[in-house]
Design a protein around this motif. Structure first.
Motif, PDB file in Angstrom:
ATOM      1  N   ILE A  18       0.859  -1.178   0.000  1.00  0.00           N
ATOM      2  CA  ILE A  18       0.000   0.000   0.000  1.00  0.00           C
ATOM      3  C   ILE A  18       0.894   1.225   0.000  1.00  0.00           C
ATOM      4  N   LEU A  19       0.760   2.061  -1.020  1.00  0.00           N
ATOM      5  CA  LEU A  19       1.596   3.244  -1.192  1.00  0.00           C
ATOM      6  C   LEU A  19       0.833   4.480  -0.720  1.00  0.00           C
ATOM      7  N   PHE A  20       1.503   5.279   0.106  1.00  0.00           N
ATOM      8  CA  PHE A  20       0.903   6.502   0.627  1.00  0.00           C
ATOM      9  C   PHE A  20       1.658   7.726   0.129  1.00  0.00           C
ATOM     10  N   ARG A  21       1.095   8.898   0.357  1.00  0.00           N
ATOM     11  CA  ARG A  21       1.693  10.127  -0.152  1.00  0.00           C
ATOM     12  C   ARG A  21       2.946  10.518   0.608  1.00  0.00           C
ATOM     13  N   ASP A  22       3.040  10.079   1.887  1.00  0.00           N
ATOM     14  CA  ASP A  22       4.229  10.403   2.682  1.00  0.00           C
ATOM     15  C   ASP A  22       4.352   9.412   3.827  1.00  0.00           C
ATOM     16  N   ALA A  23       5.519   9.441   4.483  1.00  0.00           N
ATOM     17  CA  ALA A  23       5.811   8.490   5.557  1.00  0.00           C
ATOM     18  C   ALA A  23       4.889   8.638   6.770  1.00  0.00           C
ATOM     19  N   PRO A  24       4.591   9.850   7.250  1.00  0.00           N
ATOM     20  CA  PRO A  24       3.684   9.964   8.404  1.00  0.00           C
ATOM     21  C   PRO A  24       2.302   9.371   8.140  1.00  0.00           C
ATOM     22  N   THR A  25       1.791   9.557   6.936  1.00  0.00           N
ATOM     23  CA  THR A  25       0.482   8.999   6.605  1.00  0.00           C
ATOM     24  C   THR A  25       0.529   7.478   6.610  1.00  0.00           C
ATOM     25  N   ALA A  26       1.600   6.909   6.080  1.00  0.00           N
ATOM     26  CA  ALA A  26       1.752   5.452   6.083  1.00  0.00           C
ATOM     27  C   ALA A  26       1.827   4.911   7.500  1.00  0.00           C
ATOM     28  N   SER A  27       2.576   5.584   8.348  1.00  0.00           N
ATOM     29  CA  SER A  27       2.731   5.127   9.736  1.00  0.00           C
ATOM     30  C   SER A  27       1.409   5.147  10.494  1.00  0.00           C
ATOM     31  N   SER A  28       0.595   6.174  10.258  1.00  0.00           N
ATOM     32  CA  SER A  28      -0.676   6.262  10.964  1.00  0.00           C
ATOM     33  C   SER A  28      -1.697   5.265  10.418  1.00  0.00           C
ATOM     34  N   ALA A  29      -1.551   4.876   9.144  1.00  0.00           N
ATOM     35  CA  ALA A  29      -2.491   3.928   8.550  1.00  0.00           C
ATOM     36  C   ALA A  29      -2.181   2.485   8.910  1.00  0.00           C
ATOM     37  N   ALA A  30      -0.922   2.181   9.167  1.00  0.00           N
ATOM     38  CA  ALA A  30      -0.518   0.786   9.391  1.00  0.00           C
ATOM     39  C   ALA A  30      -1.307   0.099  10.507  1.00  0.00           C
ATOM     40  N   PRO A  31      -1.509   0.711  11.679  1.00  0.00           N
ATOM     41  CA  PRO A  31      -2.270   0.029  12.733  1.00  0.00           C
ATOM     42  C   PRO A  31      -3.711  -0.287  12.331  1.00  0.00           C
ATOM     43  N   ILE A  32      -4.325   0.604  11.549  1.00  0.00           N
ATOM     44  CA  ILE A  32      -5.705   0.370  11.110  1.00  0.00           C
ATOM     45  C   ILE A  32      -5.754  -0.804  10.131  1.00  0.00           C
ATOM     46  N   ILE A  33      -4.784  -0.852   9.226  1.00  0.00           N
ATOM     47  CA  ILE A  33      -4.711  -1.959   8.275  1.00  0.00           C
ATOM     48  C   ILE A  33      -4.498  -3.274   9.023  1.00  0.00           C
ATOM     49  N   GLU A  34      -3.594  -3.277   9.984  1.00  0.00           N
ATOM     50  CA  GLU A  34      -3.330  -4.486  10.768  1.00  0.00           C
ATOM     51  C   GLU A  34      -4.591  -4.944  11.496  1.00  0.00           C
ATOM     52  N   GLN A  35      -5.306  -4.006  12.066  1.00  0.00           N
ATOM     53  CA  GLN A  35      -6.526  -4.328  12.801  1.00  0.00           C
ATOM     54  C   GLN A  35      -7.574  -4.957  11.877  1.00  0.00           C
ATOM     55  N   THR A  36      -7.698  -4.416  10.693  1.00  0.00           N
ATOM     56  CA  THR A  36      -8.681  -4.926   9.749  1.00  0.00           C
ATOM     57  C   THR A  36      -8.330  -6.323   9.270  1.00  0.00           C
ATOM     58  N   ILE A  37      -7.055  -6.563   8.969  1.00  0.00           N
ATOM     59  CA  ILE A  37      -6.635  -7.900   8.539  1.00  0.00           C
ATOM     60  C   ILE A  37      -6.887  -8.910   9.647  1.00  0.00           C
ATOM     61  N   ASN A  38      -6.581  -8.555  10.875  1.00  0.00           N
ATOM     62  CA  ASN A  38      -6.792  -9.473  11.994  1.00  0.00           C
ATOM     63  C   ASN A  38      -8.270  -9.788  12.213  1.00  0.00           C
ATOM     64  N   ALA A  39      -9.140  -8.901  11.732  1.00  0.00           N
ATOM     65  CA  ALA A  39     -10.577  -9.128  11.890  1.00  0.00           C
ATOM     66  C   ALA A  39     -11.147 -10.032  10.798  1.00  0.00           C
TER      67      ALA A  39
END
Length: 276
Positions: A216-237
């Motif tokens: 998953i490609l984001f516009r910048d590093a801070p946005t990617a870092s903040s999105a990672a926990p949400i993505i992880e949570q969704t996959i685990n669900a």
């Protein structure tokens, strides 16, 4: 087997397939070489590999392939959407005379576009192109089919040789597999700042497991870092997917996951990485 109307088969293929380094620096093998660079979403199915490994495909993807079995042997299939509409490119061994007969029976009109054989519905909303020399069958919304033929004829404006966005980059990060699905503007991830996302599902050394890889490609590093926990949570669900690794490097989130081989056919495409 009963022959169904190609008109009905087309609609079923488009609805079922989209309801889901592959390119690198040189022309890819198979129907992916015909994908325009304006592609928004795509699903690529390696039908031959699935058959060799005796892996059942997800039901909607299996139907899109089975819909053409009266007309030949589909080896690889790519379904794509872009601004002009949706289309499916099937590569394999086809009885093109049989296809022509079916199109005539469905009152399609025969013509030529950019030196390709083109058949259009009476209302000029749907089209089929028979690329006999390359053994491809292109079907879908008329404008989408014409876009594919135009770019193919000039060998430019294609996803593999002229992509200015992040879709090709995401695809290169996930590589090839039984099923590859990707989205520009992140229809797979409804998270602000996402540029493109791709999933690849492949057979590894473990016979009972299908291995999934996502980028998953984001516009910048801070946005990617903040999105990672949400993505992880969704996959685990997701009860069908077991997350094994997730990494954030600069503006890219990558993850690996396992899917029980017996559960693979239960997956629905496209796979969303975030709840909507």
């Amino acid at each position: 087997m009963k022959r169904y109307s190609l008109f009905a088969l087309l609609l079923a293929a488009l609805v079922s397939s989209l309801g889901c380094g592959i390119f690198g620096g040189s022309a890819p093998d198979g129907p992916e070489r015909l994908l325009p660079d304006v592609a928004r979403d795509l699903v690529v199915v390696d039908v031959s590999e699935a058959a060799l490994s005796r892996t059942d495909l997800p039901a909607n993807l299996e139907r899109a392939v089975a819909n053409l079995e009266d007309y030949g042997d589909v080896r690889r299939q790519a379904t794509v959407t872009f601004p002009s509409g949706s289309a499916t490119i099937s590569g394999g061994i086809f009885d093109f005379e049989n296809v022509r007969t079916a199109l005539q029976e469905d009152n399609y009109g025969e013509g030529i576009y950019r030196e390709y054989e083109l058949w259009e519905s009476n209302d000029r909303t749907l089209a089929f192109a028979l690329l006999i020399n390359d053994s491809y069958l292109v079907q879908g919304d008329r404008d989408a089919v014409l876009d594919i033929l135009r770019d193919a004829s000039r060998n430019s404006g294609l996803l593999w040789n002229d992509d200015q966005g992040g879709l090709n980059e995401a695809l290169d990060l996930t590589g090839e597999g039984l099923v590859v699905t990707a989205s520009r503007d992140c229809d797979l991830v409804s998270y602000p700042g996402c540029r493109a996302a791709a999933w690849t599902f492949a057979r590894g050394e473990r016979l009972t497991v299908i291995e999934g890889t996502a980028a998953i490609l984001f516009r910048d590093a801070p946005t990617a870092s903040s999105a990672a926990p949400i993505i992880e949570q969704t996959i685990n669900a997701n009860p069908l997917i077991t997350l094994t690794e997730i990494l954030t490097e600069e503006a890219v989130v990558t993850l690996r996951a396992d899917i029980n081989r017996e559960d693979f056919a239960m997956l629905k495409f496209p796979i969303e990485l975030e709840s909507r």
